[in-house]
Enzyme design. Structure first.
Site, PDB file in Angstrom:
ATOM      1  N   LEU A  36       0.825  -1.211   0.000  1.00  0.00           N
ATOM      2  CA  LEU A  36       0.000   0.000   0.000  1.00  0.00           C
ATOM      3  C   LEU A  36       0.863   1.266   0.000  1.00  0.00           C
ATOM      4  O   LEU A  36       1.998   1.263   0.483  1.00  0.00           O
ATOM      5  CB  LEU A  36      -0.949   0.006   1.191  1.00  0.00           C
ATOM      6  CG  LEU A  36      -0.386  -0.113   2.599  1.00  0.00           C
ATOM      7  CD1 LEU A  36       0.090   1.218   3.130  1.00  0.00           C
ATOM      8  CD2 LEU A  36      -1.447  -0.696   3.504  1.00  0.00           C
ATOM      9  N   ARG A  37       0.297   2.306  -0.601  1.00  0.00           N
ATOM     10  CA  ARG A  37       0.988   3.602  -0.651  1.00  0.00           C
ATOM     11  C   ARG A  37       0.273   4.569   0.273  1.00  0.00           C
ATOM     12  O   ARG A  37      -0.955   4.703   0.177  1.00  0.00           O
ATOM     13  CB  ARG A  37       0.947   4.171  -2.077  1.00  0.00           C
ATOM     14  CG  ARG A  37       1.669   3.323  -3.097  1.00  0.00           C
ATOM     15  CD  ARG A  37       1.229   3.697  -4.500  1.00  0.00           C
ATOM     16  NE  ARG A  37      -0.185   3.454  -4.703  1.00  0.00           N
ATOM     17  CZ  ARG A  37      -0.861   3.755  -5.817  1.00  0.00           C
ATOM     18  NH1 ARG A  37      -0.248   4.321  -6.824  1.00  0.00           N
ATOM     19  NH2 ARG A  37      -2.151   3.496  -5.922  1.00  0.00           N
ATOM     20  N   GLU A  38       1.005   5.222   1.157  1.00  0.00           N
ATOM     21  CA  GLU A  38       0.363   6.213   2.014  1.00  0.00           C
ATOM     22  C   GLU A  38      -0.267   7.285   1.126  1.00  0.00           C
ATOM     23  O   GLU A  38       0.287   7.657   0.099  1.00  0.00           O
ATOM     24  CB  GLU A  38       1.390   6.836   2.966  1.00  0.00           C
ATOM     25  CG  GLU A  38       1.763   5.866   4.068  1.00  0.00           C
ATOM     26  CD  GLU A  38       2.829   6.412   5.007  1.00  0.00           C
ATOM     27  OE1 GLU A  38       2.897   7.627   5.214  1.00  0.00           O
ATOM     28  OE2 GLU A  38       3.600   5.585   5.535  1.00  0.00           O
ATOM     29  N   LEU A  42       8.226   8.767 -12.631  1.00  0.00           N
ATOM     30  CA  LEU A  42       9.184   9.461 -13.503  1.00  0.00           C
ATOM     31  C   LEU A  42       8.997  10.969 -13.361  1.00  0.00           C
ATOM     32  O   LEU A  42       9.146  11.698 -14.322  1.00  0.00           O
ATOM     33  CB  LEU A  42       8.968   9.054 -14.961  1.00  0.00           C
ATOM     34  CG  LEU A  42       9.698   7.812 -15.459  1.00  0.00           C
ATOM     35  CD1 LEU A  42       9.601   7.691 -16.969  1.00  0.00           C
ATOM     36  CD2 LEU A  42      11.177   7.786 -15.048  1.00  0.00           C
ATOM     37  N   GLY A 102      11.174  10.011  -0.313  1.00  0.00           N
ATOM     38  CA  GLY A 102      11.296  10.077   1.147  1.00  0.00           C
ATOM     39  C   GLY A 102      10.335   9.074   1.735  1.00  0.00           C
ATOM     40  O   GLY A 102      10.022   8.059   1.119  1.00  0.00           O
ATOM     41  N   CYS A 151       9.455   4.175   3.844  1.00  0.00           N
ATOM     42  CA  CYS A 151       9.713   2.893   3.175  1.00  0.00           C
ATOM     43  C   CYS A 151      10.886   2.930   2.199  1.00  0.00           C
ATOM     44  O   CYS A 151      11.869   2.215   2.394  1.00  0.00           O
ATOM     45  CB  CYS A 151       8.448   2.425   2.463  1.00  0.00           C
ATOM     46  SG  CYS A 151       7.154   1.959   3.617  1.00  0.00           S
TER      47      CYS A 151
HETATM   48  N1  NAD Z   1       3.904   2.879   6.012  1.00  0.00           N
HETATM   49  C1  NAD Z   1       3.630   2.304   4.866  1.00  0.00           C
HETATM   50  O1  NAD Z   1       3.040   2.894   3.962  1.00  0.00           O
HETATM   51  C2  NAD Z   1       4.024   0.863   4.606  1.00  0.00           C
HETATM   52  C3  NAD Z   1       3.672   0.267   3.383  1.00  0.00           C
HETATM   53  C4  NAD Z   1       4.059  -1.058   3.155  1.00  0.00           C
HETATM   54  C5  NAD Z   1       4.813  -1.723   4.115  1.00  0.00           C
HETATM   55  N2  NAD Z   1       5.148  -1.100   5.274  1.00  0.00           N
HETATM   56  C6  NAD Z   1       5.934  -1.832   6.253  1.00  0.00           C
HETATM   57  O2  NAD Z   1       5.080  -2.158   7.341  1.00  0.00           O
HETATM   58  C7  NAD Z   1       5.828  -2.125   8.579  1.00  0.00           C
HETATM   59  C8  NAD Z   1       5.183  -1.171   9.537  1.00  0.00           C
HETATM   60  O3  NAD Z   1       5.280   0.125   9.023  1.00  0.00           O
HETATM   61  P1  NAD Z   1       4.470   1.340   9.676  1.00  0.00           P
HETATM   62  O4  NAD Z   1       4.750   2.536   8.859  1.00  0.00           O
HETATM   63  O5  NAD Z   1       3.057   0.933   9.900  1.00  0.00           O
HETATM   64  O6  NAD Z   1       5.230   1.419  11.105  1.00  0.00           O
HETATM   65  P2  NAD Z   1       4.820   2.250  12.415  1.00  0.00           P
HETATM   66  O7  NAD Z   1       6.078   2.497  13.125  1.00  0.00           O
HETATM   67  O8  NAD Z   1       3.934   3.381  11.989  1.00  0.00           O
HETATM   68  O9  NAD Z   1       3.907   1.258  13.263  1.00  0.00           O
HETATM   69  C9  NAD Z   1       4.401   0.178  13.996  1.00  0.00           C
HETATM   70  C10 NAD Z   1       3.451  -0.062  15.161  1.00  0.00           C
HETATM   71  O10 NAD Z   1       3.802  -1.288  15.800  1.00  0.00           O
HETATM   72  C11 NAD Z   1       3.642  -1.140  17.198  1.00  0.00           C
HETATM   73  N3  NAD Z   1       4.432  -2.180  17.878  1.00  0.00           N
HETATM   74  C12 NAD Z   1       5.783  -2.254  17.986  1.00  0.00           C
HETATM   75  N4  NAD Z   1       6.127  -3.371  18.664  1.00  0.00           N
HETATM   76  C13 NAD Z   1       4.975  -4.004  18.987  1.00  0.00           C
HETATM   77  C14 NAD Z   1       4.667  -5.189  19.693  1.00  0.00           C
HETATM   78  N5  NAD Z   1       5.627  -5.955  20.194  1.00  0.00           N
HETATM   79  N6  NAD Z   1       3.379  -5.540  19.842  1.00  0.00           N
HETATM   80  C15 NAD Z   1       2.392  -4.767  19.332  1.00  0.00           C
HETATM   81  N7  NAD Z   1       2.610  -3.620  18.666  1.00  0.00           N
HETATM   82  C16 NAD Z   1       3.884  -3.239  18.491  1.00  0.00           C
HETATM   83  C17 NAD Z   1       4.103   0.272  17.467  1.00  0.00           C
HETATM   84  O11 NAD Z   1       3.604   0.765  18.699  1.00  0.00           O
HETATM   85  C18 NAD Z   1       3.532   1.017  16.253  1.00  0.00           C
HETATM   86  O12 NAD Z   1       2.243   1.527  16.508  1.00  0.00           O
HETATM   87  C19 NAD Z   1       7.261  -1.735   8.180  1.00  0.00           C
HETATM   88  O13 NAD Z   1       8.028  -2.891   7.989  1.00  0.00           O
HETATM   89  C20 NAD Z   1       7.061  -1.019   6.864  1.00  0.00           C
HETATM   90  O14 NAD Z   1       8.213  -1.060   6.060  1.00  0.00           O
HETATM   91  C21 NAD Z   1       4.755   0.166   5.548  1.00  0.00           C
END
Ligand code: NAD
Length: 447
Positions: A153-155, A251, A258, A261
């Site tokens: 997913l894309r934010e 592109l 930034g 990810c």
């Molecule tokens: N942000 C994006 O758009 C996106 C898209 C695709 C993949 N990802 C991947 O998904 C993963 C999460 O990204 P994110 O942006 O949501 O991270 P984030 O830091 O926003 O969220 C992580 C959450 O996990 C919680 N957490 C940490 N340890 C925990 C535990 N032991 N038990 C329960 N909760 C716990 C934290 O409190 C936090 O709320 C990353 O690996 C990221 O690369 C993110």
């Protein structure tokens, strides 16, 4: 199905509401009690179009609940998704402590078969370590598999992306894991599903992000060349991107990539490759080109203003991209402190992300957060665009010009057209396109 989701950040919350929307019973766990309290109350913890509606409706339907208690989700789930953070370590490798923590937490709680699924972006072979950790700590023989189902997913369009994915990747090394995940997705989606090994799925995600980063750095490299040749990079990108082998997405020349990810996934992949002795110089160049974008923008600000000290600079946009309040890895985190350090008086506006920036950079006598773009430009010597929010595109340029002390725009996102800026009477600098500089340029010596 009964599903547990660990981590309710950007990826985990969208996954949780999305899976609930598909009709599953979802228990989402976060270790942060404030986040859980807010979400249980139906208040999203970040800005994402469509999220509020889905959160409200699925809470009301009783398909979604939030807790801090890992045992509730583990007991109640057939599949446990890991959506915790994998931030970068100082050496560029992915920091997997949150992933390990979940593995350690659930190990003693497993009762009956569970499928543990990585949705977090992790380096290849992380599933092996999750499996190893659970087996070591489970105390007795538990029935479980570890699979990979990376999230793409894309934010800014995350809810839409979850509900209408371009593809789904399932990495599973056992038939049971494979059929559980196929069962979960096949009944809801008709997009292509790539079924592969766990390690392959892990690598697909990191490679996808490294490729997107490469495309962005590539066009930014071309943008620099365009500036030297007096050519418009937008037209070059269009001419190149219409080739279906290339594609026009990613592109757009500008301030570079930034967010939470692309930068971290790129550096983590570089580390994986280096650890394996693979020459990854090409991806190092991608990183290098990206980190130079902020310098390039600041050089343009300095060229436009000459002396930055005591100049009022309006900054539009601090989020790393539009339609999100996420500032992780945003160019604004480089630009704003450096302009501040140079003595500028900053007037900053973003439609969603200001509260997050304020916690990092509290207001002071030279840094003010204002409530609208128009308010930001009032009395400014220059306007700097850092995020391409739609509302900036439709600004009343006549009004902007009349409010500014000097009509200078430095556009880090190529949001406006140079010809449009010329007509509107601005001095206009962007990235990879012709400049509009009404006053005579001082002659520069070339070395
Ligand atoms: N942000 C994006 O758009 C996106 C898209 C695709 C993949 N990802 C991947 O998904 C993963 C999460 O990204 P994110 O942006 O949501 O991270 P984030 O830091 O926003 O969220 C992580 C959450 O996990 C919680 N957490 C940490 N340890 C925990 C535990 N032991 N038990 C329960 N909760 C716990 C934290 O409190 C936090 O709320 C990353 O690996 C990221 O690369 C993110």
């Amino acid at each position: 199905m009964r599903l547990g989701v660990f981590g309710t950040g950007y990826a985990g919350l969208v996954t949780s509401v999305g899976l609930a929307e598909l009709g599953h019973a979802v228990t989402a766990i976060d270790k942060d009690p404030d986040i859980v309290a807010r979400l249980a109350d139906g208040r999203p913890t970040f800005h994402e179009p469509g999220l509020q509606e889905l959160l409200t409706s699925n809470l009301q339907a009783g398909r979604l609940r939030f807790t801090t208690r890992a045992e509730e989700a583990t007991a109640a789930a057939d599949i446990i998704f890991l959506c915790v953070g994998t931030p970068p370590r100082a050496d560029g490798r992915a920091d997997l402590y949150q992933v390990e923590e979940v593995a350690r937490t659930i190990a003693p709680l497993l009762d009956g078969y569970k499928l543990v699924v990585e949705k977090s972006t992790v380096p290849a072979r992380t599933a092996y370590w999750i499996d190893w950790t659970i087996r070591r700590l489970a105390g007795r023989e538990r029935e479980f598999d570890v699979a990979s189902n990376p999230e793409f997913l894309r934010e800014g369009s995350a809810v839409r992306d979850f509900l209408a994915p371009a593809r789904i990747v399932i990495g599973a090394d056992t038939g049971r894991a494979r059929s559980l995940l196929l069962d979960l997705y096949q009944r809801s989606f008709d997009c292509p599903i790539v079924v592969t090994s766990v390690t392959t799925a892990e690598l697909i995600k990191q490679t996808a992000n490294a490729f997107l980063a490469t495309k962005i750095s590539f066009i930014n490299l071309v943008a620099d060349l365009c500036e030297e040749l007096g050519v418009d990079v937008t037209t070059v990108a269009r001419g190149v991107g219409l080739d279906p082998r290339v594609g026009s997405d990613f592109l757009r020349a500008g301030l570079g990539f930034g967010g939470s990810c692309l930068p971290k996934d790129l550096s983590a992949l570089i580390r994986v490759a280096e650890d394996k002795g693979v020459d990854i110089g090409m991806l190092r160049a991608v990183e290098h080109i990206n980190s130079a974008r902020v310098d390039r923008l600041l050089a343009k600000v300095e060229r436009a203003l000459w002396v930055v000290r005591h100049k009022v600079v309006a900054v539009l946009g601090v989020a790393f991209k539009p339609d999100t309040d996420d500032i992780r890895g945003a160019p604004s985190l480089g630009v704003i402190p450096r302009l501040h350090e140079a003595g500028a008086i900053l007037r900053v506006y973003d439609p969603a992300a200001m509260p997050r920036l304020k916690t990092l950079h509290p207001p002071d006598d030279r840094l003010t957060y204002v409530e609208s773009a128009i308010e930001a430009v009032r009395g400014a010597h220059a306007l700097v665009v850092l995020t391409d929010w739609e509302e900036f595109r439709s600004l009343d340029l006549g009004r902007v010009r009349s409010l500014m002390r000097t009509p200078i725009i430095v556009d880090g996102r190529n949001l406006f057209e140079p010809a449009q800026m010329q007509v509107a009477g601005f001095e206009y600098y962007s990235l990879g396109r012709g400049e509009v500089a009404p006053r005579a340029e001082p002659q520069r010596e070339r070395v």
